[in-house]
Motif scaffolding. Structure first.
Motif, PDB file in Angstrom:
ATOM      1  N   MET A   1       0.925  -1.069   0.067  1.00  0.00           N
ATOM      2  CA  MET A   1      -0.012  -0.023   0.040  1.00  0.00           C
ATOM      3  C   MET A   1       0.871   1.272   0.094  1.00  0.00           C
ATOM      4  SD  MET A   1      -3.372  -0.591   2.566  1.00  0.00           S
ATOM      5  CE  MET A   1      -2.884  -1.698   3.716  1.00  0.00           C
ATOM      6  N   SER A   2       0.739   2.007  -0.786  1.00  0.00           N
ATOM      7  CA  SER A   2       1.595   3.251  -0.784  1.00  0.00           C
ATOM      8  C   SER A   2       0.724   4.159  -0.123  1.00  0.00           C
ATOM      9  CB  SER A   2       1.499   3.906  -2.539  1.00  0.00           C
ATOM     10  OG  SER A   2       0.375   3.801  -3.101  1.00  0.00           O
ATOM     11  N   ASN A   3       1.529   5.312   0.294  1.00  0.00           N
ATOM     12  CA  ASN A   3       0.960   6.598   0.982  1.00  0.00           C
ATOM     13  C   ASN A   3       0.367   5.924   2.475  1.00  0.00           C
ATOM     14  OD1 ASN A   3       1.479   8.424  -1.069  1.00  0.00           O
ATOM     15  ND2 ASN A   3      -0.580   7.642  -1.871  1.00  0.00           N
ATOM     16  N   VAL A   4       0.812   5.035   2.780  1.00  0.00           N
ATOM     17  CA  VAL A   4       0.566   4.351   4.289  1.00  0.00           C
ATOM     18  C   VAL A   4       1.891   4.502   5.256  1.00  0.00           C
ATOM     19  CG1 VAL A   4       0.074   2.445   5.590  1.00  0.00           C
ATOM     20  CG2 VAL A   4      -0.995   3.041   3.440  1.00  0.00           C
ATOM     21  N   HIS A   5       1.701   5.053   6.118  1.00  0.00           N
ATOM     22  CA  HIS A   5       3.041   5.082   7.112  1.00  0.00           C
ATOM     23  C   HIS A   5       2.490   5.124   8.767  1.00  0.00           C
ATOM     24  CE1 HIS A   5       1.941   9.438   8.063  1.00  0.00           C
ATOM     25  NE2 HIS A   5       1.540   9.569   6.689  1.00  0.00           N
ATOM     26  N   PRO A   6       3.253   4.925   9.473  1.00  0.00           N
ATOM     27  CA  PRO A   6       3.062   4.516  11.086  1.00  0.00           C
ATOM     28  C   PRO A   6       2.363   5.729  11.786  1.00  0.00           C
ATOM     29  CG  PRO A   6       5.510   3.956  10.268  1.00  0.00           C
ATOM     30  CD  PRO A   6       4.801   4.552   9.041  1.00  0.00           C
ATOM     31  N   GLY A   7       2.743   7.031  11.303  1.00  0.00           N
ATOM     32  CA  GLY A   7       1.971   8.155  12.086  1.00  0.00           C
ATOM     33  C   GLY A   7       0.325   8.486  11.568  1.00  0.00           C
ATOM     34  N   GLN A   8       0.060   7.550  10.622  1.00  0.00           N
ATOM     35  CA  GLN A   8      -1.325   7.808  10.006  1.00  0.00           C
ATOM     36  C   GLN A   8      -2.438   7.383  11.262  1.00  0.00           C
ATOM     37  OE1 GLN A   8      -1.617   5.795   6.332  1.00  0.00           O
ATOM     38  NE2 GLN A   8      -1.425   7.673   5.331  1.00  0.00           N
ATOM     39  N   ARG A   9      -3.287   8.141  11.416  1.00  0.00           N
ATOM     40  CA  ARG A   9      -4.682   7.828  12.099  1.00  0.00           C
ATOM     41  C   ARG A   9      -5.481   7.187  11.356  1.00  0.00           C
ATOM     42  NH1 ARG A   9      -6.066  13.523  13.451  1.00  0.00           N
ATOM     43  NH2 ARG A   9      -5.483  13.299  11.186  1.00  0.00           N
ATOM     44  N   VAL A  10      -6.237   6.006  11.732  1.00  0.00           N
ATOM     45  CA  VAL A  10      -7.068   5.063  10.886  1.00  0.00           C
ATOM     46  C   VAL A  10      -8.208   4.718  11.820  1.00  0.00           C
ATOM     47  CG1 VAL A  10      -5.789   2.901  11.306  1.00  0.00           C
ATOM     48  CG2 VAL A  10      -7.258   3.095   9.237  1.00  0.00           C
ATOM     49  N   ALA A  11      -9.387   4.931  10.958  1.00  0.00           N
ATOM     50  CA  ALA A  11     -10.514   4.113  11.403  1.00  0.00           C
ATOM     51  C   ALA A  11     -11.088   3.047  10.616  1.00  0.00           C
ATOM     52  CB  ALA A  11     -11.582   5.082  11.479  1.00  0.00           C
ATOM     53  N   VAL A  12     -11.512   1.996  11.046  1.00  0.00           N
ATOM     54  CA  VAL A  12     -11.821   0.820  10.617  1.00  0.00           C
ATOM     55  C   VAL A  12     -13.283   0.542  10.702  1.00  0.00           C
ATOM     56  CG1 VAL A  12     -11.403  -1.628  10.390  1.00  0.00           C
ATOM     57  CG2 VAL A  12      -9.625  -0.112  10.895  1.00  0.00           C
ATOM     58  N   LEU A  13     -14.247   0.661   9.603  1.00  0.00           N
ATOM     59  CA  LEU A  13     -15.689   0.371   9.759  1.00  0.00           C
ATOM     60  C   LEU A  13     -16.203  -0.954   9.046  1.00  0.00           C
ATOM     61  CD1 LEU A  13     -16.690   4.336   8.972  1.00  0.00           C
ATOM     62  CD2 LEU A  13     -15.964   3.286  11.092  1.00  0.00           C
ATOM     63  N   VAL A  14     -16.660  -1.680   9.777  1.00  0.00           N
ATOM     64  CA  VAL A  14     -17.068  -2.963   9.218  1.00  0.00           C
ATOM     65  C   VAL A  14     -18.435  -3.305   9.131  1.00  0.00           C
ATOM     66  CG1 VAL A  14     -16.623  -5.516   9.819  1.00  0.00           C
ATOM     67  CG2 VAL A  14     -14.778  -4.049  10.446  1.00  0.00           C
ATOM     68  N   ASP A  15     -18.703  -3.577   7.816  1.00  0.00           N
ATOM     69  CA  ASP A  15     -20.236  -3.995   7.589  1.00  0.00           C
ATOM     70  C   ASP A  15     -20.218  -5.520   7.829  1.00  0.00           C
ATOM     71  OD1 ASP A  15     -22.605  -4.618   6.326  1.00  0.00           O
ATOM     72  OD2 ASP A  15     -22.104  -3.593   4.464  1.00  0.00           O
ATOM     73  N   ALA A  16     -20.474  -5.837   8.931  1.00  0.00           N
ATOM     74  CA  ALA A  16     -20.564  -7.195   9.248  1.00  0.00           C
ATOM     75  C   ALA A  16     -21.408  -8.152   8.585  1.00  0.00           C
ATOM     76  CB  ALA A  16     -20.641  -7.427  10.960  1.00  0.00           C
ATOM     77  N   GLN A  17     -22.889  -7.761   8.368  1.00  0.00           N
ATOM     78  CA  GLN A  17     -23.431  -8.506   7.494  1.00  0.00           C
ATOM     79  C   GLN A  17     -23.025  -8.854   6.020  1.00  0.00           C
ATOM     80  OE1 GLN A  17     -27.536  -6.903   7.384  1.00  0.00           O
ATOM     81  NE2 GLN A  17     -28.327  -8.339   6.252  1.00  0.00           N
ATOM     82  N   ASN A  18     -22.394  -7.745   5.575  1.00  0.00           N
ATOM     83  CA  ASN A  18     -22.133  -7.971   4.162  1.00  0.00           C
ATOM     84  C   ASN A  18     -20.606  -8.891   4.057  1.00  0.00           C
ATOM     85  OD1 ASN A  18     -19.573  -6.956   2.111  1.00  0.00           O
ATOM     86  ND2 ASN A  18     -21.828  -6.359   1.149  1.00  0.00           N
ATOM     87  N   LEU A  19     -20.011  -8.732   5.104  1.00  0.00           N
ATOM     88  CA  LEU A  19     -18.647  -9.700   5.155  1.00  0.00           C
ATOM     89  C   LEU A  19     -19.172 -11.209   5.438  1.00  0.00           C
ATOM     90  CD1 LEU A  19     -15.883  -7.824   6.742  1.00  0.00           C
ATOM     91  CD2 LEU A  19     -16.397  -8.027   4.264  1.00  0.00           C
ATOM     92  N   TYR A  20     -20.271 -11.364   6.289  1.00  0.00           N
ATOM     93  CA  TYR A  20     -20.492 -12.707   6.700  1.00  0.00           C
ATOM     94  C   TYR A  20     -21.101 -13.370   5.594  1.00  0.00           C
ATOM     95  CZ  TYR A  20     -23.703 -16.216   8.946  1.00  0.00           C
ATOM     96  OH  TYR A  20     -24.363 -17.345   9.032  1.00  0.00           O
ATOM     97  N   HIS A  21     -22.261 -12.676   4.886  1.00  0.00           N
ATOM     98  CA  HIS A  21     -22.823 -13.285   3.521  1.00  0.00           C
ATOM     99  C   HIS A  21     -21.908 -13.611   2.753  1.00  0.00           C
ATOM    100  CE1 HIS A  21     -26.883 -13.277   5.214  1.00  0.00           C
ATOM    101  NE2 HIS A  21     -26.727 -12.160   5.676  1.00  0.00           N
ATOM    102  N   SER A  22     -20.846 -12.654   2.426  1.00  0.00           N
ATOM    103  CA  SER A  22     -19.798 -13.099   1.407  1.00  0.00           C
ATOM    104  C   SER A  22     -18.910 -14.209   1.726  1.00  0.00           C
ATOM    105  CB  SER A  22     -18.840 -11.791   1.109  1.00  0.00           C
ATOM    106  OG  SER A  22     -19.673 -10.861   0.613  1.00  0.00           O
ATOM    107  N   ALA A  23     -18.680 -14.285   3.106  1.00  0.00           N
ATOM    108  CA  ALA A  23     -17.711 -15.501   3.476  1.00  0.00           C
ATOM    109  C   ALA A  23     -18.342 -16.678   3.495  1.00  0.00           C
ATOM    110  CB  ALA A  23     -17.272 -15.038   4.738  1.00  0.00           C
ATOM    111  N   GLN A  24     -19.688 -16.549   3.905  1.00  0.00           N
ATOM    112  CA  GLN A  24     -20.344 -17.893   3.876  1.00  0.00           C
ATOM    113  C   GLN A  24     -20.723 -18.477   2.337  1.00  0.00           C
ATOM    114  OE1 GLN A  24     -21.902 -20.014   6.503  1.00  0.00           O
ATOM    115  NE2 GLN A  24     -20.278 -18.931   7.750  1.00  0.00           N
TER     116      GLN A  24
END
Length: 165
Positions: A1-24
């Motif tokens: 991944m370019s433009n990624v460095h240790p000082g970056q602040r990141v938020a992670v937003l997970v659509d659990a229903q979407n991932l669940y149905h895809s994984a299943q």
């Protein structure tokens, strides 16, 4: 991944229903949310991790919600809507989008864990606000426009042993 460095602040937003149905449907397996969060953050600074889940009155869901909290996610829970005709509806698209827009002033990157093409316009908006939109999902069930709008895309199919239980 370019433009990624240790000082970056990141938020992670997970659509659990979407991932669940895809994984299943693709692998008949469940998501490893600890590995997902670890990969999404990398060596960056985690600001918020939010998992958007649906309460469907299944016996094991409360323990799943508790496990998400133990991993480090804040859970946002919505009850499934049941209509008189028997149909059901439950999604977090608006809530996830509003949270992403609100968080944009406080982070450098937002990782959207979903394959839902409805979030492609959100990626464009985040970039306009100076935030790096990233997406993690299963490529075969992810909308092309979402992949195109993201600054980076991680295909969970690329390492199923890491991302699936």
């Amino acid at each position: 991944m370019s433009n990624v460095h240790p000082g970056q602040r990141v938020a992670v937003l997970v659509d659990a229903q979407n991932l669940y149905h895809s994984a299943q449907s693709l692998h008949s397996r469940n998501i490893d949310y600890a590995s997902l969060l670890d990969a999404a953050v990398g060596d960056r600074q985690l600001t918020r991790a939010i998992a958007y889940v649906i309460r469907a009155d299944s016996p094991e869901e409360e323990s799943f919600f508790d496990a998400l909290v133990d991993i480090g996610f804040e859970t946002k829970i919505k009850d499934i809507k049941r209509f008189p005709d028997g149909s059901k509806k439950a999604d977090w698209d608006v809530g996830m989008s509003l949270d992403a827009v609100t968080l944009a002033n406080h982070v450098d990157s937002i990782v959207l864990c979903t394959g839902d093409g409805d979030f492609s316009r959100l990626c464009s908006h985040l970039r306009h606000e100076g935030v790096r939109p990233e997406v993690m999902a299963f490529e075969s069930s992810t909308a092309e426009e979402l992949i195109e709008e993201a600054d980076s895309f991680v295909d969970l199919d690329g390492d199923v042993d890491r991302f699936l239980l």
